[in-house]
Design an enzyme around this catalytic site. Structure first.
Site, PDB file in Angstrom:
ATOM      1  CE  LYS A 153     -64.237 -65.675   8.394  1.00 59.54           C
ATOM      2  NZ  LYS A 153     -64.980 -64.419   8.151  1.00 59.54           N
ATOM      3  CE1 TYR A 194     -60.890 -66.396   7.240  1.00 64.28           C
ATOM      4  CE2 TYR A 194     -61.004 -68.754   6.799  1.00 64.28           C
ATOM      5  CZ  TYR A 194     -61.502 -67.479   6.624  1.00 64.28           C
ATOM      6  OH  TYR A 194     -62.608 -67.279   5.832  1.00 64.28           O
ATOM      7  CB  ILE A 228     -67.708 -63.073  -1.547  1.00 67.00           C
ATOM      8  CG1 ILE A 228     -67.069 -64.379  -2.021  1.00 67.00           C
ATOM      9  CG2 ILE A 228     -69.081 -63.361  -0.935  1.00 67.00           C
ATOM     10  CD1 ILE A 228     -66.674 -65.313  -0.898  1.00 67.00           C
TER      11      ILE A 228
END
Length: 245
Positions: free
Chosen positions: A172, A168, A16
């Protein structure tokens, strides 16, 4: 004469991040390719240049103070300012079967490593680049987050949110909260900061599992990096619009 805008993308050697650099380069931005691995960084720069993008490499480990300071000094020498910062570098941490990170058996050192990269690293890079961003007429900061960081979605039993990812996903959520705090601090200035979810993209990060291409995953980040001066700040977006916190 219109000045060329300068964009730093962290973790830009592949996936990305590379797609974001490609997209911004196609819009005429000069792209600073931030990456730890020298060989992969140089390869990415060569590929971007071959595609007509004005790109240069920036050695950058977001977990290291000296590396980040050195990156800021290099960009100052190369460009004198920064118009766009895309905080893309991130790690998932070790995943179990079916991508599960069980909170009841989680290695605390793993949690620390994930937070150090995904949250502390973003703060470290952002603060180091702020003096350069403040020299821009329209500075933009984009934090690459994930819908798994949405506490609203994760807590809704009617929403399919995938496996439990106890290191994870909270990293975020933490990143999203930090994004809001920056937006509050930047209120009344020309700095716009937002978070975005690229969706499940087939890259090395996901083991090349996912229905979306890197270019599709990069699209919203590119849009947020090029917002007009009256654009939003302190929000969380994906391709479909605002993602709930």
């Amino acid at each position: 004469m219109i000045e060329t805008k300068i964009a730093l993308v962290t973790g830009a050697n592949q996936g990305i991040g590379y797609a974001i650099g490609t997209g911004l380069g196609a819009l005429g931005y000069r792209v600073a390719v931030g990456a730890r691995d020298a060989v992969r960084r140089d390869t990415a720069v060569e590929k971007l240049r071959a595609a007509g993008v004005d790109a240069f490499g920036v050695p950058l480990d977001v977990t290291g103070d000296q590396s980040v300071t050195g990156a800021a000094e290099l960009i100052e020498r190369q460009a004198g300012r920064l118009d766009v910062l895309v905080n893309n570098a991130g790690i998932s941490g070790q995943l179990g079967a079916d991508w599960v990170q069980d909170p009841t058996t989680l290695d605390l050192d793993l949690v620390r490593r994930v937070v150090e990269t995904n949250v502390v690293g973003v703060i470290r890079v952002t603060n180091a680049m702020l003096p350069l961003l403040r020299r821009s007429s329209s500075p933009r900061i984009v934090n690459i987050s994930s819908s798994v960081g949405s506490v609203t979605l994760q807590a809704d039993p009617e929403v399919e949110v995938g496996p439990v990812m106890a290191a994870y996903a909270p990293s975020k959520s933490f990143l999203n909260a930090v994004t809001v705090q920056y937006a509050r601090q930047f209120a009344g200035t020309n700095i716009l900061i937002n978070a975005t979810c690229p969706g499940l993209v087939a890259t090395a990060f996901t083991g090349f599992h996912g229905p979306r291409t890197p270019a599709q995953g990069a699209a919203t980040a590119i849009r947020l990096a090029t917002l007009p001066n009256d654009g939003p700040s302190g929000a969380f977006f994906d391709d479909e619009g605002v993602v709930p916190w």
